[in-house]
Write a protein that holds these residues in place. Sequence first.
Motif, short mmCIF file in Angstrom:
data_model
loop_
_atom_site.label_atom_id
_atom_site.label_comp_id
_atom_site.label_asym_id
_atom_site.label_seq_id
_atom_site.Cartn_x
_atom_site.Cartn_y
_atom_site.Cartn_z
N UNK A 1 53.64 10.80 31.52
CA UNK A 1 54.85 10.40 32.06
C UNK A 1 54.96 10.48 33.46
N UNK A 2 55.94 9.91 34.01
CA UNK A 2 56.12 9.11 35.36
C UNK A 2 54.95 8.42 36.08
N UNK B 1 54.50 7.25 40.21
CA UNK B 1 53.20 7.85 41.18
C UNK B 1 52.60 6.93 42.28
N UNK B 2 51.89 7.34 43.30
CA UNK B 2 51.47 6.26 44.27
C UNK B 2 50.42 5.40 43.66
N UNK B 3 49.92 5.92 42.57
CA UNK B 3 48.68 5.01 41.97
C UNK B 3 49.48 3.88 41.12
N UNK B 4 50.53 4.33 40.79
CA UNK B 4 51.34 3.40 39.65
C UNK B 4 52.08 2.46 40.55
N UNK B 5 52.49 2.52 41.67
CA UNK B 5 53.06 1.73 42.36
C UNK B 5 52.24 0.83 42.94
N UNK C 1 36.12 16.47 29.88
CA UNK C 1 36.20 14.91 30.10
C UNK C 1 37.26 14.44 30.80
N UNK C 2 37.31 13.05 31.25
CA UNK C 2 38.50 12.59 31.94
C UNK C 2 39.46 12.01 30.94
N UNK C 3 40.52 12.34 31.18
CA UNK C 3 41.71 11.79 30.27
C UNK C 3 42.43 10.76 30.89
N UNK C 4 42.72 10.70 32.39
CA UNK C 4 43.24 9.68 33.03
C UNK C 4 42.46 9.33 34.52
N UNK D 1 54.10 18.93 18.94
CA UNK D 1 53.95 17.72 18.11
C UNK D 1 53.16 16.68 19.14
N UNK D 2 53.23 17.08 20.43
CA UNK D 2 52.52 16.30 21.23
C UNK D 2 52.31 17.11 22.62
N UNK D 3 51.40 16.50 23.69
CA UNK D 3 51.24 17.42 25.05
C UNK D 3 51.53 16.40 26.08
N UNK D 4 52.44 16.72 26.77
CA UNK D 4 52.88 15.87 27.96
C UNK D 4 51.86 16.04 29.19
N UNK D 5 51.63 14.93 29.97
CA UNK D 5 50.97 14.66 31.17
C UNK D 5 51.76 14.21 32.15
N UNK D 6 52.30 15.06 33.13
CA UNK D 6 52.98 14.61 34.21
C UNK D 6 51.97 13.68 35.29
#
Length: 219
Positions: free
Chosen positions: A111-112, A116-120, A183-186, A144-149
């Motif tokens: 999400x979002x 984010x600063x990285x996304x922009x 481990x790294x996810x993002x 049903x799922x996990x959210x990552x902000x």
Amino acid sequence: MSEHIIKATGRNVEGKGASRRLRRAASIPAIIYGGKATPQPIQLDHEKVWLASQHEWFYSSILTLDVDGKSESVLLRDMQRHPYKQIIMHLDFQRVDENQAIRVAVPLHFLNEDKSPAGKAADVVVTHELNEVEISCLPKDLPEFLEIDLSKLAVGDIVHLSELKLPKGVEIPELKLGKEHDVAVVIAKHGKEETEEAAEAPVAEVPAAKVAKKDEDKK
């Protein structure tokens, strides 16, 4: 947790010939196993199951199979598809005991990221190293799922498995195996770094003997 009901019918005839006849009749042969009951062969309507299979919940949620009026709580454990046709060949379902923990791979929703600063940033690449994660919990606690902000994701940040926010009663078994499993996810990094890493990657050398043989083949 939403309830997902799929109608099924019991079947008495098994074997490859019977399965082929079912597929020709637009049905899917399947089996329910596990628990204290004996394995039960069933058949399902292909069109309805195919539509259900296009959704995430079909693979990561507890399903309710209505088999001739009797409900079975199950998890999808295996799906066999035709190698090139849009046909489901066979399904395996495992019975769920509400008092026993289950292990299920659930999808991750990011999400979002664009806020984010990285996304922009124009020169930053955000990579999703994982798209799903295996969790352990009682059936009643299964998400049903996990959210990552990712709204605060900055250049150079790494989101690890241990940083995921889990619902009550849910855990990640992998994290019990040691720090090396966190481990790294993002990952957010400059695109230039990714290009340099690719350039520095070792190039596989072709043995001289193979090169010589290729030259001979050309003659």
